[in-house]
Design a protein around this motif. Structure first.
Motif, PDB file in Angstrom:
ATOM      1  N   GLU A  17       1.853   2.576  -9.254  1.00 48.70           N
ATOM      2  CA  GLU A  17       2.875   1.924  -8.457  1.00 48.70           C
ATOM      3  C   GLU A  17       3.053   2.650  -7.123  1.00 48.70           C
ATOM      4  N   ARG A  18       3.653   1.978  -6.172  1.00 46.92           N
ATOM      5  CA  ARG A  18       3.743   2.500  -4.815  1.00 46.92           C
ATOM      6  C   ARG A  18       4.411   3.870  -4.749  1.00 46.92           C
ATOM      7  N   GLN A  19       5.507   4.035  -5.506  1.00 47.48           N
ATOM      8  CA  GLN A  19       6.278   5.264  -5.409  1.00 47.48           C
ATOM      9  C   GLN A  19       5.722   6.393  -6.273  1.00 47.48           C
ATOM     10  N   HIS A  20       4.721   6.093  -7.110  1.00 50.43           N
ATOM     11  CA  HIS A  20       4.148   7.118  -7.976  1.00 50.43           C
ATOM     12  C   HIS A  20       3.111   7.951  -7.222  1.00 50.43           C
ATOM     13  N   PHE A  21       3.032   9.225  -7.565  1.00 52.90           N
ATOM     14  CA  PHE A  21       1.984  10.080  -6.992  1.00 52.90           C
ATOM     15  C   PHE A  21       0.638   9.693  -7.598  1.00 52.90           C
ATOM     16  N   SER A  22      -0.354   9.507  -6.752  1.00 56.38           N
ATOM     17  CA  SER A  22      -1.697   9.151  -7.205  1.00 56.38           C
ATOM     18  C   SER A  22      -2.576  10.396  -7.215  1.00 56.38           C
ATOM     19  N   PHE A  23      -3.874  10.222  -7.503  1.00 56.05           N
ATOM     20  CA  PHE A  23      -4.814  11.329  -7.451  1.00 56.05           C
ATOM     21  C   PHE A  23      -4.844  11.900  -6.028  1.00 56.05           C
ATOM     22  N   PRO A  24      -4.968  13.218  -5.874  1.00 53.82           N
ATOM     23  CA  PRO A  24      -5.049  13.788  -4.524  1.00 53.82           C
ATOM     24  C   PRO A  24      -6.262  13.290  -3.747  1.00 53.82           C
ATOM     25  N   SER A  25      -7.386  13.062  -4.436  1.00 50.32           N
ATOM     26  CA  SER A  25      -8.603  12.619  -3.738  1.00 50.32           C
ATOM     27  C   SER A  25      -9.473  11.805  -4.681  1.00 50.32           C
ATOM     28  N   ILE A  26     -10.135  10.800  -4.115  1.00 46.66           N
ATOM     29  CA  ILE A  26     -11.036   9.914  -4.862  1.00 46.66           C
ATOM     30  C   ILE A  26     -12.365   9.886  -4.113  1.00 46.66           C
ATOM     31  N   VAL A  43       0.122  11.468  -0.693  1.00 45.61           N
ATOM     32  CA  VAL A  43      -1.030  11.022   0.079  1.00 45.61           C
ATOM     33  C   VAL A  43      -2.284  11.149  -0.783  1.00 45.61           C
ATOM     34  N   THR A  44      -3.169  10.180  -0.678  1.00 47.78           N
ATOM     35  CA  THR A  44      -4.452  10.178  -1.386  1.00 47.78           C
ATOM     36  C   THR A  44      -5.563  10.015  -0.367  1.00 47.78           C
ATOM     37  N   VAL A  45      -6.551  10.893  -0.419  1.00 51.49           N
ATOM     38  CA  VAL A  45      -7.708  10.827   0.472  1.00 51.49           C
ATOM     39  C   VAL A  45      -8.868  10.213  -0.298  1.00 51.49           C
ATOM     40  N   THR A  61      -4.974  -6.444   0.986  1.00 44.50           N
ATOM     41  CA  THR A  61      -4.396  -7.491   0.139  1.00 44.50           C
ATOM     42  C   THR A  61      -3.112  -7.019  -0.521  1.00 44.50           C
ATOM     43  N   LEU A  62      -3.096  -5.781  -0.996  1.00 42.87           N
ATOM     44  CA  LEU A  62      -1.905  -5.237  -1.658  1.00 42.87           C
ATOM     45  C   LEU A  62      -0.896  -4.679  -0.658  1.00 42.87           C
ATOM     46  N   GLU A  63      -1.246  -4.715   0.647  1.00 39.75           N
ATOM     47  CA  GLU A  63      -0.357  -4.261   1.720  1.00 39.75           C
ATOM     48  C   GLU A  63       0.099  -2.826   1.500  1.00 39.75           C
ATOM     49  N   LEU A  64      -0.865  -1.966   1.210  1.00 40.21           N
ATOM     50  CA  LEU A  64      -0.591  -0.545   1.025  1.00 40.21           C
ATOM     51  C   LEU A  64      -0.785   0.183   2.346  1.00 40.21           C
ATOM     52  N   PRO A  65       0.065   1.128   2.692  1.00 45.85           N
ATOM     53  CA  PRO A  65      -0.111   1.871   3.946  1.00 45.85           C
ATOM     54  C   PRO A  65      -1.376   2.717   3.898  1.00 45.85           C
ATOM     55  N   HIS A  66      -2.252   2.512   4.856  1.00 45.70           N
ATOM     56  CA  HIS A  66      -3.535   3.212   4.810  1.00 45.70           C
ATOM     57  C   HIS A  66      -4.080   3.449   6.213  1.00 45.70           C
ATOM     58  N   VAL A  67      -4.950   4.421   6.301  1.00 50.05           N
ATOM     59  CA  VAL A  67      -5.664   4.763   7.529  1.00 50.05           C
ATOM     60  C   VAL A  67      -7.148   4.730   7.215  1.00 50.05           C
ATOM     61  N   PHE A  68      -7.918   3.992   8.005  1.00 46.91           N
ATOM     62  CA  PHE A  68      -9.364   3.841   7.765  1.00 46.91           C
ATOM     63  C   PHE A  68     -10.109   4.438   8.949  1.00 46.91           C
ATOM     64  N   VAL A  69     -10.923   5.474   8.689  1.00 47.39           N
ATOM     65  CA  VAL A  69     -11.617   6.192   9.758  1.00 47.39           C
ATOM     66  C   VAL A  69     -13.094   6.304   9.408  1.00 47.39           C
ATOM     67  N   ASN A  70     -13.960   6.041  10.377  1.00 49.15           N
ATOM     68  CA  ASN A  70     -15.404   6.196  10.222  1.00 49.15           C
ATOM     69  C   ASN A  70     -15.802   7.580  10.737  1.00 49.15           C
ATOM     70  N   THR A  98       2.794   5.842  -1.543  1.00 43.42           N
ATOM     71  CA  THR A  98       1.533   6.541  -1.328  1.00 43.42           C
ATOM     72  C   THR A  98       0.866   6.073  -0.043  1.00 43.42           C
ATOM     73  N   VAL A  99       0.412   7.041   0.752  1.00 46.16           N
ATOM     74  CA  VAL A  99      -0.359   6.756   1.968  1.00 46.16           C
ATOM     75  C   VAL A  99      -1.819   7.086   1.673  1.00 46.16           C
ATOM     76  N   TYR A 100      -2.719   6.169   1.994  1.00 43.60           N
ATOM     77  CA  TYR A 100      -4.139   6.338   1.699  1.00 43.60           C
ATOM     78  C   TYR A 100      -4.910   6.609   2.995  1.00 43.60           C
ATOM     79  N   ILE A 101      -5.679   7.685   2.978  1.00 45.15           N
ATOM     80  CA  ILE A 101      -6.579   8.011   4.090  1.00 45.15           C
ATOM     81  C   ILE A 101      -7.996   7.785   3.596  1.00 45.15           C
TER      82      ILE A 101
END
Length: 418
Positions: free
Chosen positions: A37-46, A164-166, A66-75, A131-134
């Motif tokens: 869920e959004r407010q739960h802590f996820s894995f530190p890195s995937i 935050v999850t990277v 699609t799930l409208e999760l806050p994220h940053v996408f970097v190449n 959770t913020v996804y990088i």
């Protein structure tokens, strides 16, 4: 009912997500379970890895949007230095706000500065409770940066004390990333190839677009309906096989193939490469065979002179050992270590070659015919290093009997797939 189940998201959203990511249900289900869920802590890195065009980037973008999760996408190819990478992440993080779609530039020289600025920006954006996804695409480029960048991203959740999850997206396995000093291990997820025939999704899409008209012909003529997949496949099967042998290998252009279809021409009359004995090899396979040829017929001491641009002065001498007075082609190929083969490959290819799974899988993946071997086994320097297969025409002095006995010398008793 959708195949995906998650209490956080409505059923309509999950159904839409399922329609957007075909053939990736297992991977998406795993990611949904990891995200929680959004407010739960996820894995530190995937860490997500797989061959090119296996859907890693597309699935992650589609899932997060699609799930409208806050994220940053970097190449990581575009941001080729640590400073550019860290500044781009902070800029993208600023743009998450609806008020500031184009984030302002934030100078960031060190990873310590990045941690401090990241914590501040999370508070400004009011993202403490989700959770913020990088997402770092082409993550293998991180190995070329400073030694603290990769371990820092793996422990970013711990250092910032933020949710935050990277996510790392790469074409190579995690074992080639792991630092010698040790690090926090990420959760690894593998994306298999879409097809055993073609590993490139773009090529499959290209072939499907070229042959879709032919596939629909029975429906247009009224001989079948759109759900009669068996009859539709029977109509296209032989045509598609020929397309895989010509268009996919670039024997003819797409425009030529379309013109033949419009003229109701028979694809069997094409005069492509398949009509001759010569078949063009894939790009890296071709250079691997060239590198193997050079390594087997040239002494190792000449590599510096042949393959280095600035090799310095080399003392000339007329002294030759007794066996070196004879041509190397008459003496036959010599064993060589796998490291030398790859070193020569990297020097003869113009662009920079990353040690991806594609390269390593082609080093020993060749099919041999027992009755008339077209590829001959040549043992490497030690038996544990494996066996390299070379085309028989590279060894012209070998008789058929000698070619057959090579299999016994390498411990092979029958045709095998390597």
């Amino acid at each position: 009912m959708p195949n995906f189940e998650h209490p956080e998201y409505p059923e309509a959203t999950l159904l839409h997500l399922e329609s957007m990511v075909p053939c990736r249900e297992s991977q998406v289900s795993s990611l949904l379970s990891i995200f929680g869920e959004r407010q739960h802590f996820s894995f530190p890195s995937i860490f997500i890895y797989g061959h090119t065009s296996s859907g890693k980037t597309y699935v992650m973008q589609t899932l997060l949007e699609t799930l409208e999760l806050p994220h940053v996408f970097v190449n990581c190819v575009e941001c080729f230095t640590s400073r550019l990478l860290l500044e781009e992440i902070l800029t993208e993080l600023q743009s998450l706000s609806s008020e500031n779609k184009h984030g302002s530039h934030m100078p960031c020289d060190t990873f310590n500065d990045f941690v401090r600025l990241f914590k501040q920006e999370i508070i400004i954006q009011d993202l403490q409770n989700q959770t913020v996804y990088i997402v770092l695409d082409k993550a293998e480029q991180l190995r070329e940066m400073e030694a603290n960048v990769l371990p820092g991203f793996l422990r970013l959740q711990e250092m910032t004390d933020r949710n935050v999850t990277v996510v790392f997206l790469s074409e190579i396995v995690w074992e080639l990333f792991r630092p010698n000093t040790g690090c926090l291990e990420p959760f690894t997820l593998y994306f298999p190839d879409y097809s055993i025939v073609c590993r490139d999704l773009k090529e499959l899409r290209h072939l499907a677009a070229l042959n879709f008209t032919k596939y629909c012909e029975p429906v247009v003529r009224g001989e079948a309906n759109e759900r009669d997949t068996r009859r539709l496949w029977k109509n296209i099967e032989s045509h598609l096989k020929k397309a895989m042998q010509t268009v996919y290998l670039r024997e003819i252009s797409s425009s030529q193939w379309e013109r033949i279809q419009q003229d109701d021409g028979e694809p069997g009359h094409l005069k492509g490469l398949s009509a001759h004995a010569h078949v063009e090899l894939p790009y890296y396979s071709k250079f691997l065979l060239i590198a193997a040829y050079l390594a087997s017929y040239n002494p190792a001491r000449t590599d510096k002179r042949f393959f280095l641009k600035h090799h310095g002065k080399i003392k000339k001498t007329n002294f030759l050992k007794k066996h070196e007075k004879t041509s190397n082609h008459l003496l036959g190929p010599k064993p060589f270590p796998l490291d030398r083969l790859l070193a020569i490959l990297y020097s003869i290819v113009d662009n920079k070659v990353a040690p991806t799974a594609n390269i390593f899988s082609q080093c020993g993946t060749c099919y041999t015919d027992w009755k008339e071997p077209c590829l001959l086994p040549v043992p490497l320097m030690n038996r544990s290093a494996g066996v390299l297969f070379l085309p028989w025409h590279i060894l012209p002095q070998e008789t058929k009997a000698r070619r057959m006995t090579r299999y016994q010398e390498c411990g092979l008793t029958r045709p095998q797939l390597y």
